[in-house]
Design a protein around this motif. Structure first.
Motif, mmCIF file in Angstrom:
data_model
loop_
_atom_site.group_PDB
_atom_site.id
_atom_site.type_symbol
_atom_site.label_atom_id
_atom_site.label_comp_id
_atom_site.label_asym_id
_atom_site.label_seq_id
_atom_site.Cartn_x
_atom_site.Cartn_y
_atom_site.Cartn_z
ATOM 1 N N ARG A 33 3.305 -8.592 17.689
ATOM 2 C CA ARG A 33 3.650 -7.191 17.467
ATOM 3 C C ARG A 33 5.067 -7.047 16.909
ATOM 4 N N GLY A 34 5.309 -5.870 16.318
ATOM 5 C CA GLY A 34 6.653 -5.531 15.886
ATOM 6 C C GLY A 34 7.061 -6.078 14.537
ATOM 7 N N GLN A 35 6.104 -6.576 13.745
ATOM 8 C CA GLN A 35 6.401 -7.066 12.402
ATOM 9 C C GLN A 35 5.370 -6.508 11.433
ATOM 10 N N ALA A 36 5.832 -6.023 10.302
ATOM 11 C CA ALA A 36 4.953 -5.516 9.258
ATOM 12 C C ALA A 36 5.618 -5.743 7.912
ATOM 13 N N MET A 37 4.819 -5.655 6.843
ATOM 14 C CA MET A 37 5.346 -5.927 5.505
ATOM 15 C C MET A 37 4.859 -4.863 4.525
ATOM 16 N N MET A 38 5.639 -4.675 3.476
ATOM 17 C CA MET A 38 5.288 -3.733 2.417
ATOM 18 C C MET A 38 5.629 -4.358 1.070
ATOM 19 N N ALA A 39 4.610 -4.523 0.236
ATOM 20 C CA ALA A 39 4.791 -5.028 -1.121
ATOM 21 C C ALA A 39 4.860 -3.853 -2.088
ATOM 22 N N LEU A 40 5.812 -3.912 -3.015
ATOM 23 C CA LEU A 40 6.048 -2.819 -3.959
ATOM 24 C C LEU A 40 5.958 -3.307 -5.394
ATOM 25 N N SER A 41 5.381 -2.478 -6.254
ATOM 26 C CA SER A 41 5.342 -2.767 -7.679
ATOM 27 C C SER A 41 6.655 -2.360 -8.335
ATOM 28 N N ASP A 42 6.834 -2.763 -9.594
ATOM 29 C CA ASP A 42 8.009 -2.319 -10.356
ATOM 30 C C ASP A 42 8.043 -0.793 -10.440
ATOM 31 N N ARG A 43 6.880 -0.197 -10.662
ATOM 32 C CA ARG A 43 6.815 1.264 -10.767
ATOM 33 C C ARG A 43 7.256 1.915 -9.462
ATOM 34 N N ALA A 44 6.805 1.338 -8.320
ATOM 35 C CA ALA A 44 7.204 1.894 -7.030
ATOM 36 C C ALA A 44 8.706 1.768 -6.816
ATOM 37 N N LEU A 45 9.281 0.633 -7.158
ATOM 38 C CA LEU A 45 10.725 0.469 -6.999
ATOM 39 C C LEU A 45 11.495 1.478 -7.842
ATOM 40 N N HIS A 46 10.956 1.800 -9.000
ATOM 41 C CA HIS A 46 11.613 2.779 -9.863
ATOM 42 C C HIS A 46 11.435 4.201 -9.323
ATOM 43 N N ARG A 47 10.208 4.531 -8.883
ATOM 44 C CA ARG A 47 9.931 5.894 -8.428
ATOM 45 C C ARG A 47 10.521 6.183 -7.046
ATOM 46 N N LEU A 48 10.572 5.171 -6.199
ATOM 47 C CA LEU A 48 11.045 5.360 -4.825
ATOM 48 C C LEU A 48 12.496 4.941 -4.705
ATOM 49 N N ALA A 49 13.326 5.495 -5.552
ATOM 50 C CA ALA A 49 14.712 5.033 -5.663
ATOM 51 C C ALA A 49 15.591 5.458 -4.496
ATOM 52 N N LEU B 272 25.059 3.478 -2.627
ATOM 53 C CA LEU B 272 24.298 2.882 -3.728
ATOM 54 C C LEU B 272 23.217 1.985 -3.134
ATOM 55 N N SER B 273 21.953 2.408 -3.262
ATOM 56 C CA SER B 273 20.853 1.634 -2.697
ATOM 57 C C SER B 273 20.660 0.315 -3.437
ATOM 58 N N ARG B 274 20.179 -0.663 -2.726
ATOM 59 C CA ARG B 274 19.805 -1.927 -3.351
ATOM 60 C C ARG B 274 18.748 -1.665 -4.419
ATOM 61 N N ASP B 275 18.642 -2.561 -5.370
ATOM 62 C CA ASP B 275 17.642 -2.379 -6.413
ATOM 63 C C ASP B 275 16.336 -3.113 -6.098
ATOM 64 N N ASP B 276 16.262 -3.749 -4.927
ATOM 65 C CA ASP B 276 15.029 -4.431 -4.552
ATOM 66 C C ASP B 276 14.390 -3.725 -3.356
ATOM 67 N N ALA B 277 13.321 -4.300 -2.831
ATOM 68 C CA ALA B 277 12.555 -3.655 -1.762
ATOM 69 C C ALA B 277 13.313 -3.583 -0.441
ATOM 70 N N ARG B 278 14.376 -4.345 -0.291
ATOM 71 C CA ARG B 278 15.099 -4.349 0.982
ATOM 72 C C ARG B 278 15.814 -3.024 1.248
ATOM 73 N N ARG B 279 15.810 -2.138 0.289
ATOM 74 C CA ARG B 279 16.401 -0.814 0.533
ATOM 75 C C ARG B 279 15.647 -0.075 1.628
ATOM 76 N N PHE B 280 14.402 -0.500 1.903
ATOM 77 C CA PHE B 280 13.602 0.140 2.951
ATOM 78 C C PHE B 280 13.729 -0.558 4.303
ATOM 79 N N GLU B 281 14.520 -1.597 4.383
ATOM 80 C CA GLU B 281 14.621 -2.354 5.620
ATOM 81 C C GLU B 281 15.777 -1.873 6.494
ATOM 82 N N ALA B 282 15.688 -2.191 7.769
ATOM 83 C CA ALA B 282 16.775 -1.952 8.711
ATOM 84 C C ALA B 282 17.516 -3.249 8.969
#
Length: 385
Positions: free
Chosen positions: A202-218, A237-247
């Motif tokens: 428990r307590g672990q999950a993952m999220m894969a993002l496309s290039d379009r998602a990284l651009h749209r979910l800035a 200034l948010s990171r440009d990769d998916a780690r912008r959604f991490e804690a």
């Protein structure tokens, strides 16, 4: 305990338990920060393995504690205006539906349920006719939590949609026993937890993002200091990769448990997992269909992740409780988690049986025997004196 609830939480293999315990022991000796530093390369490898499983580069993979929270973070970051259209399956995860309903109502966007076939599958042809220039999101689960048939998420992802439309796929009940990747589904957001079919705890999950998602979910609605740079003018200034959604804060032991589960899946092979589960479900389905008064909701020839059923006179919660007293773990799903889907089928609660790679013929036989005994007792109780 005969465990037939992998759809809720799969049994962790020994290697996962060992990895978690070993790191907790290290934290007890070294402290959490030093222990994480010592394990940094192994923690980084988890991202590589998870990216490989979901078909993305490590830069496009984010971790969190809960699948539905990652989904909600991405959905909240999606640009949305009054009059925009969101298409969502009635059997998507309840948390996803609730977040979509709430945000659409707040903005004044239109929320449209995807059409379904009589077999409970998304009707891709009719869904395509609903997509227009106002459509900003399409949302579906690869397998619902309430019925076990695999949904046609690949076909749904292949329909034409506007460039700005994001495709959300919840893989919670699929990743770990089906081949499911971001590219294969044409998805922009793909989420999955560790605790179900991956058997990672428990307590672990993952999220894969496309290039379009990284651009749209800035601009994530919630940011952590590690998700970007705090600049001298107090802007961020948010990171440009998916780690912008991490804690910044996470369980290193849990992350290493996920690493071990991904390694174990690589060792077994997802094709072997699927082959085992298909055969187990075939035996399970045959046994269930032989019990009088019981209705199985998945077709015999359908591609199922698990099976669900109801009994004519035994309530689902009674079945689950009575089996638990006999050391058999199954689950029930009610309208509090799958309101749209169950209401559409005229149901309140169903029983869900989810064997996995560790489930044996004896497990299935014992479950069928005890369930048949319960059903027989109920039949006798309802006979006129």
């Amino acid at each position: 305990m005969t465990h037939l609830n992998a759809a809720g939480a799969g049994l962790m293999p020994e290697c996962v338990v060992t990895a978690i315990k070993a790191h907790l022991d290290l934290e007890a000796r070294r402290g959490a920060h030093w222990a994480a530093a010592d394990a940094s390369s192994a923690i980084d490898e988890t991202r590589i393995l998870a990216g490989r499983l979901t078909g993305v580069a490590p830069t496009h993979l984010a971790f969190g504690e809960q699948t539905s929270r990652l989904w909600a973070l991405a959905f909240a970051a999606m640009p949305l205006e009054r009059g925009d259209r969101i298409l969502i399956a009635r059997n998507d995860w309840g948390g996803n539906i609730l977040n979509a309903v709430r945000r659409a109502a707040a903005i004044g966007a239109e929320l449209v349920r995807l059409p379904m076939t009589s077999k409970g599958l998304i009707d891709v042809e009719q869904a395509a006719a609903l997509v227009d220039e106002r459509t900003v999101a399409i949302c579906a689960s690869a397998v619902a939590n309430s019925f076990g048939l695999r949904q046609p998420v690949e076909a749904l992802g292949s329909i034409a949609r506007p460039d700005g439309c994001l495709y959300f796929v919840d893989g919670a009940q699929a990743v770990g026993q089906f081949e499911l990747t971001l590219l294969g589904t044409s998805a922009d957001i793909l989420v999955a937890p560790a605790r179900k079919w991956l058997r990672g705890g428990r307590g672990q999950a993952m999220m894969a993002l496309s290039d379009r998602a990284l651009h749209r979910l800035a601009r994530p609605i919630i940011i952590d200091q590690s998700a970007g740079t705090w600049r001298p003018d107090d802007s961020f200034l948010s990171r440009d990769d998916a780690r912008r959604f991490e804690a910044w804060e996470f369980s290193a032991a849990g992350r290493l448990g996920l690493r071990a589960s991904l390694q174990e899946l690589d060792r077994i092979g997802i094709a072997n997992v699927r082959a085992h589960n298909v055969e187990t479900l075939r035996r399970l389905g045959a046994g269930l269909r032989d019990i009088p008064g019981l209705t199985v909701f998945e077709d015999e020839d359908g591609e199922a992740a698990f099976l669900t059923f109801q009994h004519a006179s035994l309530p689902a919660d009674i079945i689950v409780a009575e089996l638990a007293r006999r050391g058999i773990a199954v689950a029930s799903v009610g309208v509090d988690y799958a309101r749209w889907e169950l209401k559409a089928r005229g149901l309140q609660r169903i029983v869900r049986v989810a064997p996995h790679i560790y489930s044996s013929d004896d497990d299935i036989g014992r479950f069928i025997e005890e369930l048949a005994r319960l059903a027989g007792r109920a039949r006798d109780d309802h006979r006129p004196s």
